[in-house]
Write an enzyme that holds these catalytic residues in place. Structure first.
Site, PDB file in Angstrom:
ATOM      1  N   ASP A   9      45.707  -5.382  -2.730  1.00 16.30           N
ATOM      2  CA  ASP A   9      45.643  -4.093  -2.047  1.00 16.30           C
ATOM      3  C   ASP A   9      45.211  -3.018  -3.058  1.00 16.30           C
ATOM      4  O   ASP A   9      45.296  -3.229  -4.264  1.00 16.30           O
ATOM      5  CB  ASP A   9      47.027  -3.782  -1.462  1.00 16.30           C
ATOM      6  N   ILE A  10      44.778  -1.873  -2.565  1.00 21.04           N
ATOM      7  CA  ILE A  10      44.324  -0.803  -3.470  1.00 21.04           C
ATOM      8  C   ILE A  10      45.417   0.224  -3.751  1.00 21.04           C
ATOM      9  O   ILE A  10      45.985   0.271  -4.835  1.00 21.04           O
ATOM     10  CB  ILE A  10      43.071  -0.095  -2.897  1.00 21.04           C
ATOM     11  N   ASP A  11      45.692   1.076  -2.756  1.00 17.87           N
ATOM     12  CA  ASP A  11      46.593   2.209  -2.983  1.00 17.87           C
ATOM     13  C   ASP A  11      48.033   1.748  -3.154  1.00 17.87           C
ATOM     14  O   ASP A  11      48.575   1.031  -2.320  1.00 17.87           O
ATOM     15  CB  ASP A  11      46.475   3.202  -1.827  1.00 17.87           C
ATOM     16  N   THR A  43      41.773  -4.171   1.730  1.00 16.37           N
ATOM     17  CA  THR A  43      42.136  -2.777   1.947  1.00 16.37           C
ATOM     18  C   THR A  43      41.904  -2.325   3.381  1.00 16.37           C
ATOM     19  O   THR A  43      41.146  -2.953   4.125  1.00 16.37           O
ATOM     20  CB  THR A  43      41.309  -1.875   0.997  1.00 16.37           C
ATOM     21  N   GLY A  44      42.544  -1.228   3.741  1.00 16.79           N
ATOM     22  CA  GLY A  44      42.277  -0.597   5.023  1.00 16.79           C
ATOM     23  C   GLY A  44      41.032   0.267   4.984  1.00 16.79           C
ATOM     24  O   GLY A  44      40.511   0.673   6.016  1.00 16.79           O
ATOM     25  N   LYS A 196      44.853  -8.359   7.575  1.00 21.36           N
ATOM     26  CA  LYS A 196      44.480  -8.843   6.242  1.00 21.36           C
ATOM     27  C   LYS A 196      44.792 -10.333   6.123  1.00 21.36           C
ATOM     28  O   LYS A 196      44.085 -11.069   5.441  1.00 21.36           O
ATOM     29  CB  LYS A 196      45.232  -8.061   5.164  1.00 21.36           C
ATOM     30  N   ASN A 222      51.178  -2.311   5.770  1.00 21.08           N
ATOM     31  CA  ASN A 222      49.894  -2.874   6.197  1.00 21.08           C
ATOM     32  C   ASN A 222      49.468  -4.061   5.325  1.00 21.08           C
ATOM     33  O   ASN A 222      48.424  -4.657   5.551  1.00 21.08           O
ATOM     34  CB  ASN A 222      48.791  -1.803   6.248  1.00 21.08           C
TER      35      ASN A 222
END
Length: 269
Positions: A9-11, A43-44, A196, A222
């Site tokens: 994931d990123i954030d 990621t979203g 995901k 998420n």
């Protein structure tokens, strides 16, 4: 069986709170690549919002892949070839748009080209999303949205307004769509088949990997779908407490290069 696919994931996971990739994380990703491990951003965000990160991590070359829109789109990171693309219908758009009006919250729809809103007074969180993912905003009436390839829709508003609205969403919507709250001010709507987790399954199959060879690293709700399908779910120290209950491993925080720690301790060892 050794881990050969790591979805990140990123954030709150890959990036520090001030939105940096630490040198330690960069080096760990390169070490994993050198050992034949597929490191995949999940990621979203849309692809426009991750291109610079793929470049920084050198994950934009032949054989690299990226999962965007919370699994709605899986692409070859070099060529842009679409491996998975799942869209919302125009009827889905209308239903969700009119629900947002009834609930009194802002709404926008996202395609690969940009962010579309029917809100004449564009919400500040739509502007925030535009800046975050480097995409333009278009004002369009619902009647002008008939031919758009919508990958996801987002209710966006002040956290207290959004929380109050969520309580009034009919059960029908939860049955029909994948709905995830990715930040206190974002509620995302996607086709029910999108997650995901499903994206990782598709990608593992394409790469000829068994799910026992997969790991996912995340911090928020998420990320739950991907953490539930992989054999090695890793949650950040700064992650949501409920998510830690399903983790096989807890790594260090995003500000302490937790992704690097996870890769070195459980993938490269």
């Amino acid at each position: 069986m050794s881990i050969k696919l790591v979805a990140v994931d990123i954030d709150g996971t890959l990036l520090t709170d001030d939105r940096r990739i630490t040198d330690d994380v960069f080096q760990a990703v390169q070490e994993a690549k050198a050992q034949g491990v597929h490191v995949v951003i999940a990621t979203g965000r849309p692809i426009a919002g991750v291109i610079s990160l793929l470049e920084q991590l050198e994950l934009n070359h032949k054989g690299n892949h990226v999962i965007t829109f919370n699994g709605g789109l899986v692409q070859d990171a070099e060529t842009g070839e679409e491996i998975v693309k799942e869209l919302m219908t125009y009827d889905d758009y209308l239903e969700t748009e009119f629900l947002s009006r009834k609930l009194g919250v802002h709404m926008h729809a996202i395609t690969k080209e940009g962010i579309y809103t029917a809100n004449r007074n564009i919400g500040k969180y739509t502007v925030h999303e535009s800046t975050l993912v480097n995409m333009p905003i278009f004002y369009r009436t619902p009647e002008e949205m008939t031919n758009k390839e919508i990958i996801k829709m987002m209710m966006i508003d002040e956290p207290d307004l959004l929380d109050a609205a969520i309580k009034q969403i009919p059960q029908h919507f939860f049955d029909k769509y994948t709905i995830v709250k990715s930040t206190p001010f974002y509620l995302e709507f996607m086709p029910k088949t999108v997650s995901k987790g499903n994206a990782i399954k598709h990608l593992a199959k394409k790469l000829g990997l068994d799910m026992s060879q997969t790991m996912a690293i995340g911090d928020a709700e998420n990320d739950r779908a991907m953490l539930e399908v992989v054999a090695n779910p890793v949650v950040m120290e700064n992650g949501v407490p409920e998510l830690k209950k399903i983790a096989k491993y807890i790594t260090k925080s995003n500000n302490d290069s937790g992704v690097a720690h996870a890769i070195r301790k459980w993938v490269l060892n």
